[in-house]
Design a protein around this motif. Structure first.
Motif, mmCIF file in Angstrom:
data_model
loop_
_atom_site.group_PDB
_atom_site.id
_atom_site.type_symbol
_atom_site.label_atom_id
_atom_site.label_comp_id
_atom_site.label_asym_id
_atom_site.label_seq_id
_atom_site.Cartn_x
_atom_site.Cartn_y
_atom_site.Cartn_z
ATOM 1 N N SER A 224 -8.689 43.675 10.610
ATOM 2 C CA SER A 224 -7.801 43.965 9.230
ATOM 3 C C SER A 224 -6.323 44.050 9.378
ATOM 4 O O SER A 224 -5.433 43.457 8.525
ATOM 5 C CB SER A 224 -8.577 45.247 8.771
ATOM 6 O OG SER A 224 -9.778 44.970 8.541
ATOM 7 N N PHE A 225 -5.919 44.591 10.627
ATOM 8 C CA PHE A 225 -4.413 44.647 11.139
ATOM 9 C C PHE A 225 -4.122 43.229 11.110
ATOM 10 O O PHE A 225 -2.842 42.896 10.637
ATOM 11 C CB PHE A 225 -4.292 45.439 12.363
ATOM 12 C CG PHE A 225 -2.992 45.660 12.720
ATOM 13 C CD1 PHE A 225 -1.989 46.411 12.083
ATOM 14 C CD2 PHE A 225 -2.731 44.790 13.901
ATOM 15 C CE1 PHE A 225 -0.640 46.449 12.628
ATOM 16 C CE2 PHE A 225 -1.148 44.918 14.193
ATOM 17 C CZ PHE A 225 -0.116 45.937 13.921
ATOM 18 N N GLY A 226 -4.526 42.527 11.960
ATOM 19 C CA GLY A 226 -4.063 41.009 12.286
ATOM 20 C C GLY A 226 -3.840 40.308 10.782
ATOM 21 O O GLY A 226 -2.792 39.708 10.486
ATOM 22 N N ILE B 290 -12.641 55.383 12.985
ATOM 23 C CA ILE B 290 -12.202 53.956 12.500
ATOM 24 C C ILE B 290 -12.062 53.717 11.206
ATOM 25 O O ILE B 290 -12.777 54.261 10.090
ATOM 26 C CB ILE B 290 -13.622 53.072 12.895
ATOM 27 C CG1 ILE B 290 -13.910 53.143 14.581
ATOM 28 C CG2 ILE B 290 -13.694 51.724 12.566
ATOM 29 C CD1 ILE B 290 -14.978 52.375 14.892
ATOM 30 N N HIS B 291 -10.803 53.252 10.900
ATOM 31 C CA HIS B 291 -10.602 53.320 8.952
ATOM 32 C C HIS B 291 -11.272 52.392 8.028
ATOM 33 O O HIS B 291 -11.765 52.832 7.259
ATOM 34 C CB HIS B 291 -9.012 52.796 9.326
ATOM 35 C CG HIS B 291 -8.558 53.123 7.911
ATOM 36 N ND1 HIS B 291 -8.568 52.091 6.667
ATOM 37 C CD2 HIS B 291 -7.779 53.927 7.205
ATOM 38 C CE1 HIS B 291 -8.326 52.388 5.639
ATOM 39 N NE2 HIS B 291 -7.716 53.576 5.819
ATOM 40 N N CYS B 292 -11.822 51.371 8.592
ATOM 41 C CA CYS B 292 -12.624 50.321 8.088
ATOM 42 C C CYS B 292 -12.113 49.708 6.715
ATOM 43 O O CYS B 292 -12.859 48.935 6.174
ATOM 44 C CB CYS B 292 -14.074 51.198 7.614
ATOM 45 S SG CYS B 292 -14.808 51.680 8.890
ATOM 46 N N ASP B 293 -10.946 50.037 6.206
ATOM 47 C CA ASP B 293 -10.584 49.440 5.199
ATOM 48 C C ASP B 293 -9.009 49.133 5.047
ATOM 49 O O ASP B 293 -8.490 49.673 3.967
ATOM 50 C CB ASP B 293 -11.150 50.147 3.711
ATOM 51 C CG ASP B 293 -10.975 49.589 2.439
ATOM 52 O OD1 ASP B 293 -10.879 48.141 2.708
ATOM 53 O OD2 ASP B 293 -10.833 50.013 1.447
ATOM 54 N N PRO C 158 -13.956 42.271 8.806
ATOM 55 C CA PRO C 158 -13.938 41.069 9.966
ATOM 56 C C PRO C 158 -15.312 40.595 9.557
ATOM 57 O O PRO C 158 -16.125 41.012 8.968
ATOM 58 C CB PRO C 158 -13.980 41.909 11.136
ATOM 59 C CG PRO C 158 -14.467 43.250 10.775
ATOM 60 C CD PRO C 158 -13.734 43.255 9.364
ATOM 61 N N PRO C 159 -15.333 39.175 10.112
ATOM 62 C CA PRO C 159 -16.553 38.338 9.665
ATOM 63 C C PRO C 159 -18.041 38.814 10.506
ATOM 64 O O PRO C 159 -19.074 38.757 9.706
ATOM 65 C CB PRO C 159 -16.451 36.946 10.238
ATOM 66 C CG PRO C 159 -15.150 37.180 11.255
ATOM 67 C CD PRO C 159 -14.281 38.392 10.550
ATOM 68 N N GLU C 160 -17.689 39.797 11.309
ATOM 69 C CA GLU C 160 -19.006 40.156 11.927
ATOM 70 C C GLU C 160 -19.744 41.253 11.013
ATOM 71 O O GLU C 160 -20.811 41.490 10.954
ATOM 72 C CB GLU C 160 -18.682 40.811 13.203
ATOM 73 C CG GLU C 160 -17.744 41.916 13.544
ATOM 74 C CD GLU C 160 -16.478 41.549 13.697
ATOM 75 O OE1 GLU C 160 -15.590 42.447 14.183
ATOM 76 O OE2 GLU C 160 -16.151 40.462 13.412
ATOM 77 N N LYS D 241 -18.369 46.672 5.606
ATOM 78 C CA LYS D 241 -17.482 47.861 5.099
ATOM 79 C C LYS D 241 -16.010 46.982 5.024
ATOM 80 O O LYS D 241 -15.758 46.127 5.711
ATOM 81 C CB LYS D 241 -17.138 48.805 6.442
ATOM 82 C CG LYS D 241 -18.414 49.509 6.826
ATOM 83 C CD LYS D 241 -18.936 50.416 5.812
ATOM 84 C CE LYS D 241 -20.213 51.054 6.083
ATOM 85 N NZ LYS D 241 -20.948 52.105 4.969
ATOM 86 N N GLY D 242 -15.385 47.873 4.180
ATOM 87 C CA GLY D 242 -13.922 47.417 3.788
ATOM 88 C C GLY D 242 -13.713 46.180 2.530
ATOM 89 O O GLY D 242 -14.710 46.089 1.849
ATOM 90 N N SER D 243 -12.837 45.475 2.527
ATOM 91 C CA SER D 243 -12.572 44.993 1.384
ATOM 92 C C SER D 243 -12.562 43.304 1.634
ATOM 93 O O SER D 243 -12.289 42.803 2.851
ATOM 94 C CB SER D 243 -11.227 45.105 0.912
ATOM 95 O OG SER D 243 -10.954 46.520 0.358
#
Length: 1020
Positions: free
Chosen positions: A913-915, A848-851, A896-898, A889-891
């Motif tokens: 994130s892809f969307g 899972i990339h996460c960012d 994602p909101p969750e 996690k992520g920027s």
């Protein structure tokens, strides 16, 4: 003096008394006039404030003037009557307002003009608007309004124009529409209406425009419509209407436009119909079931200036003389049964030389016979598209055809043309598609083809061309389709063809006499979908570089003399669907990795010299999709293949049982020794577990010294700095050990989490390989010249930087050579999706990339995208909904909101994130733009305008090349944009369960790419 002083106040008193008396008298005659005016002003004021209250977004600040500091009659978009100061016009079109229409607008009782067109209003049209008894113009076009047609609107008896085009209205056109007897313009096109056109339409005696196209209307057009004697435009195309088109309409002399294409009308056209339509400019009936002859009266229809469209019907016979249609621009006669298979069939073309404004002539798929006369070169110099395909035209191609220098499409396929390609075709400097397949053309392929720099598709297959393939075809650097199959071509395949980086759809050289080997340069066609070199005289091995064609879906090499083994590099072709290597001289085993290519649905290696065991999984599990006959040394496989079983190892060693007994004894002793060793190591590891728990390993990864990195970056000079991120900076470096330019990511170990990021990224990338993932080359874990800890990662250098620099050069002060058109954006989206597909579905351990965000998508010199920055990625064994590591996690904007609510990371988070990344690429807006506030975000911004108002949301620079806005305001290639926006919206849904998974995304993107922007029929 005293009496005078006394009389002055007495006179003033009498004067005031008379004024009061006069006022009371006037009030007796009009007791509520002043009060009514005051109340009316207050009502209008409150209604406008209520309207403003339901506006959720005003990006242009148009309603900022709507405040108490000025009278509402001075507010932007408001026009009041000078006498009563009541609102008579509300004009707010084209300001991208979001929200719903307030029912309080029904209180603006003096309003005559309401225009809210070209905004983003949603919800129902309020029934309260039916109270506007003075309303004359209701313009709500191009919004997202839904629900049924408000019947109360039929109470607005003064209405002259009702324009509700481009919304999402459903239901039927109500029979009460006949109450609007003053209605002149009725436009309900581009909605979702159903049912029949009501007969009450006959009461609209003033109607001049009736447009209900692009709906789901059905049944007949009622005969009552012929009562509309002032009708100028009837446009009902793209519905489900049927029956006989009312012939009485042909007697309405005022008609300018008849547009009824794409329905199910039948019958024939009256021979004299054009005699009674003296003002007709636009006639479109294509895509129906009309039959019979073209009316002879069309020869005098000199007013036809825009369009004559009768294609896709059942018309027969000769085409009348059209020479009097001198201003005609578009002539569609395709897909009929026109012509009598005689040499006179094409004589009408001589009359078209008088049509000096003709831009399109389509005669495809008829029964036209005869030869083209030299006069074809006298057609309009404005002619842009000329199609003769699928007829019985014979003879040589006139050299005069080269005079039509404005042609972008010349389609002459499936005829009986003979001779050579005229050298005058070299004048076609604007030609994009040259389609000549399925004829009897001969000679060599002329070198002038290499001068056609705008060529998008070249189809010369199915002829009798001979000689070599001209190398200068490589000059056609915009080619996407190149089909030269079924000719008599010989010699080697020119290397220049493999330098055409735009060649992404198909390269078909099959059924010729080409020799030599398939060059290793084939790997330069990284984005091609189909390669067909079957039925030639090719020899040599299959080049290993074929694995670099990572978008390849169809590979056909059968019927040659290719030898060697099936290369292991084919394992990189994750999207491969059909592979045919039959009738060659291949040897060795069938590689087992082929059973792991999930999309592979057909595999043929018949009549080779292969040997060994046949795999049983993947495509090999379906005997109907596998062909292996003619390989006598193959064994195993599924039972349906009827192959002999493979010789077991036990049978091979049956004569050596003594040695097996000794081996068993040795094995037991060895096992006991190993077991004791494992137990010892287990206890040692248990003792040191806590000490090492926070120090992940990065074994099996080569290392480079600090000195090498310091030297390669000129001491980490600022001029070599190419970017910075959360945990460090990235430098451009020249390393002797790597023999090329690389990118060095230097960790800022003072930043919390940097150590962990280093180990996570090393361990994530050391065992994964994919063309769309950044490749880690080596790492450095050492000390610098000051004795401080130093850690760095070394990657392939990406010449074209990050996707973020291309999307937002004006913000980042980046220099980019050109903007990204829709083709490039689509390819990059597919590249990123392929990377995620690999991480989520194809790795031994789920990653899972996460960012995922634009700054973490890098572009190489061929504009192929590579996903980078695995500093916070997770190696897990979970699916959507299952967990990994708690925390955000992520920027911001891409996470994602969750995650913000404490949920654990999942593949669904990457899909969100892809969307968002897709929507950013299509709109040009960051998810963190300042306009997204007060609950607004990028997803909602797109959803409000999707799918009917794409022009409000798509990135304007896409328009420059691929998605031009047409004269009627629609967007070319809108179907492609709609499909891409749909994927981006579903992937970025708030609920993880509602998001698409990466398998469905990659499948849909593949379909979009197949159908995207062809613009003409091609032959594969």
């Amino acid at each position: 003096m005293k009496p005078y002083i006394f009389l002055l106040p007495m006179s003033w008193y009498i004067y005031l008394h008379l004024i009061n008396l006069l006022t009371l008298t006037l009030m007796c005659f009009s007791p509520n006039r002043t009060l009514t005016m005051a109340l009316g002003n207050q009502t209008d004021h409150l209604a406008l404030l209520q309207f403003k209250q339901l506006i959720s977004s005003d990006p242009n600040g148009i309603l900022d003037s709507w405040n108490s500091s000025t009278h509402f009659c001075n507010w932007h978009g408001i026009i009041c009557s000078p006498k009563h100061q009541r609102v008579t016009k509300l004009k707010l079109q084209g300001y991208k307002l979001h929200g719903s229409i307030s029912p309080f607008l029904g209180n603006l009782s003096h309003m005559r003009f309401l225009n809210l067109g070209d905004n983003n209003f949603n919800g129902n049209i309020p029934q309260e608007l039916g109270r506007l008894s003075r309303l004359r113009y209701l313009l709500l076009l191009n919004n997202s309004l839904s629900g049924e047609f408000p019947i109360n609107l039929t109470k607005c008896s003064e209405l002259k124009r009702m324009m509700l085009v481009g919304n999402k209205l459903i239901g039927k056109i109500p029979s009460q529409i006949g109450y609007l007897q003053k209605l002149q313009h009725f436009r309900m096109d581009k909605n979702n209406l159903s049912g029949k056109i009501p007969p009450s339409i006959k009461n609209l005696a003033s109607l001049t425009i009736f447009m209900t196209s692009f709906n789901n209307l059905e049944g007949n057009i009622p005969q009552e419509i012929c009562s509309l004697t002032q009708l100028k435009i009837i446009a009902v195309h793209a519905n489900k209407l049927s029956g006989i088109f009312p012939s009485c309409l042909y007697n309405i002399s005022s008609l300018n436009v008849i547009s009824i294409a794409s329905n199910e009308f039948s019958g024939s056209l009256p021979p004299n119909m054009f005699h009674t339509l003296p003002n007709l400019q636009y006639f479109s009936i294509g895509g129906n079931n009309f039959s019979g002859h073209i009316p002879t009266s069309i020869a005098n229809a000199s007013t036809l200036t825009t369009l004559l469209d009768i294609d896709t019907n059942h018309f027969v016979g000769q085409v009348p003389n059209l020479g009097k249609l001198q201003s005609l621009r578009f002539l569609h006669l395709a897909y009929n049964n026109l012509g009598d298979n005689s040499k006179e069939d094409l004589e009408f073309l001589n009359s078209l030389t008088n049509c000096s404004k003709l831009r399109l002539l389509d005669l495809t798929t008829n029964n036209f016979e005869g030869s083209l006369q030299n006069s074809i070169g006298n057609l309009s110099t404005s002619l842009n598209r000329l199609s003769f395909g699928d007829n019985q035209i014979y003879g040589q191609i006139p050299t005069e055809l080269g005079n039509l220098t404005s042609l972008s499409l010349l389609s002459m396929e499936y005829n009986n043309f003979e001779g050579t390609i005229p050298t005058t075709f070299g004048k076609f400097q604007k030609i994009q598609a040259l389609i000549l397949y399925g004829n009897n053309l001969s000679g060599v392929i002329p070198s002038i083809i290499g001068n056609l720099s705008q060529l998008y598709a070249l189809g010369l297959d199915g002829n009798m061309f001979e000689g070599n393939i001209p190398p200068n075809i490589g000059n056609c650097q915009k080619l996407q389709y190149l089909t030269l199959s079924q000719n008599n071509l010989k010699g080697d395949i020119p290397l220049e063809i493999f330098n055409i980086s735009s060649l992404t759809n198909s390269l078909n050289l099959s059924h010729n006499s080409l020799s030599g080997s398939l060059p290793k340069e084939v790997g330069m066609l990284k984005n091609i979908e189909m390669i067909d070199v079957s039925e030639n005289n090719l020899s040599g091995d299959i080049p290993g570089t074929i694995g670099e064609c990572t978008s390849l879906e169809y590979l056909y090499m059968e019927g040659n003399s290719i030898r060697g083994t099936i290369p292991s590099s084919l394992t990189s072709l994750k999207g491969l669907q059909r592979l045919d290597l039959s009738r060659n001289q291949l040897s060795g085993p069938i590689p087992k990795f082929l059973q792991n290519i999930s999309f592979l649905e057909y595999f043929n290696v018949s009549f080779n010299m292969l040997e060994g065991e046949v795999p049983t999984d993947g495509v090999f599990g379906n005997a109907t999709q596998v062909a292996i006959i003619g390989n006598n040394k193959l064994c195993g496989g599924i039972s349906q293949l009827h192959l002999p079983p493979c010789l077991s190892k036990g049978r091979k060693h049956a004569k050596h049982r003594k040695f097996r007994l000794i081996a068993v004894i040795v094995s037991v002793v060895s096992f006991l020794l190993i077991l004791s060793f494992i137990i010892t190591m287990y206890w040692m590891r248990k003792i040191n577990l806590k000490r090492n728990v926070d120090s992940p390993t990065i074994d099996q990864l080569a290392k480079v010294s600090y000195q090498d990195l310091h030297r390669g970056t000129d001491g980490f000079a600022a001029r070599n700095l190419i970017g910075s991120g959360s945990f460090g900076s990235v430098y451009r470096a020249n390393l002797v050990s790597e023999d090329n330019v690389v990118a060095v990511k230097v960790l800022n170990l003072q930043k919390k989490g940097a150590h962990k990021s280093f180990f996570v990224e090393c361990n994530a990338l050391k065992n994964i390989r994919h063309r769309n993932l950044v490749k880690i080359l080596t790492c450095c874990s050492s000390t610098d010249y000051k004795g401080q800890e130093f850690k760095a990662l070394v990657f392939d250098y990406m010449k074209n930087g990050s996707l973020e620099q291309w999307l937002h050069p004006e913000i980042l002060n980046a220099e980019t050579p050109t903007s990204l058109d829709l083709s490039l954006r689509l390819n990059i989206i597919i590249d990123v999706a392929s990377a995620l597909h690999y991480l989520h579905e194809e790795c031994e351990q789920l990653v899972i990339h996460c960012d995922l965000k634009p700054s973490n998508v890098l572009l190489d010199e061929d504009m192929v995208a590579h996903v980078s920055d695995f500093g916070i990625s997770r190696l897990v064994s979970s699916i959507c909904g299952n967990s990994s590591t708690i925390g955000i996690k992520g920027s911001v904007g891409y996470a994602p909101p969750e995650y913000g609510m404490g949920s654990e990371v999942s593949t669904c988070g990457d899909m969100y994130s892809f969307g968002i990344l897709m929507l950013e690429m299509l709109t040009g807006r960051r998810p963190t733009d300042e306009v997204f506030k007060d609950g607004q975000n990028l997803h909602n911004f797109v959803a409000i305008s999707f799918p009917d108002n794409l022009e409000n949301i798509f990135y304007p620079h896409i328009v420059s090349r691929d998605a031009e806005v047409t004269e009627d305001g629609s967007i070319e290639n809108s179907e492609c944009l709609i499909s891409l926006f749909r994927i981006g919206l579903i992937c970025s849904m708030e609920s993880p369960k509602e998001r698409m998974n990466i398998v469905d995304v990659t499948r849909d993107l593949s379909m979009i790419k197949k159908t995207y922007l062809t613009g003409f029929r091609t032959h594969n």
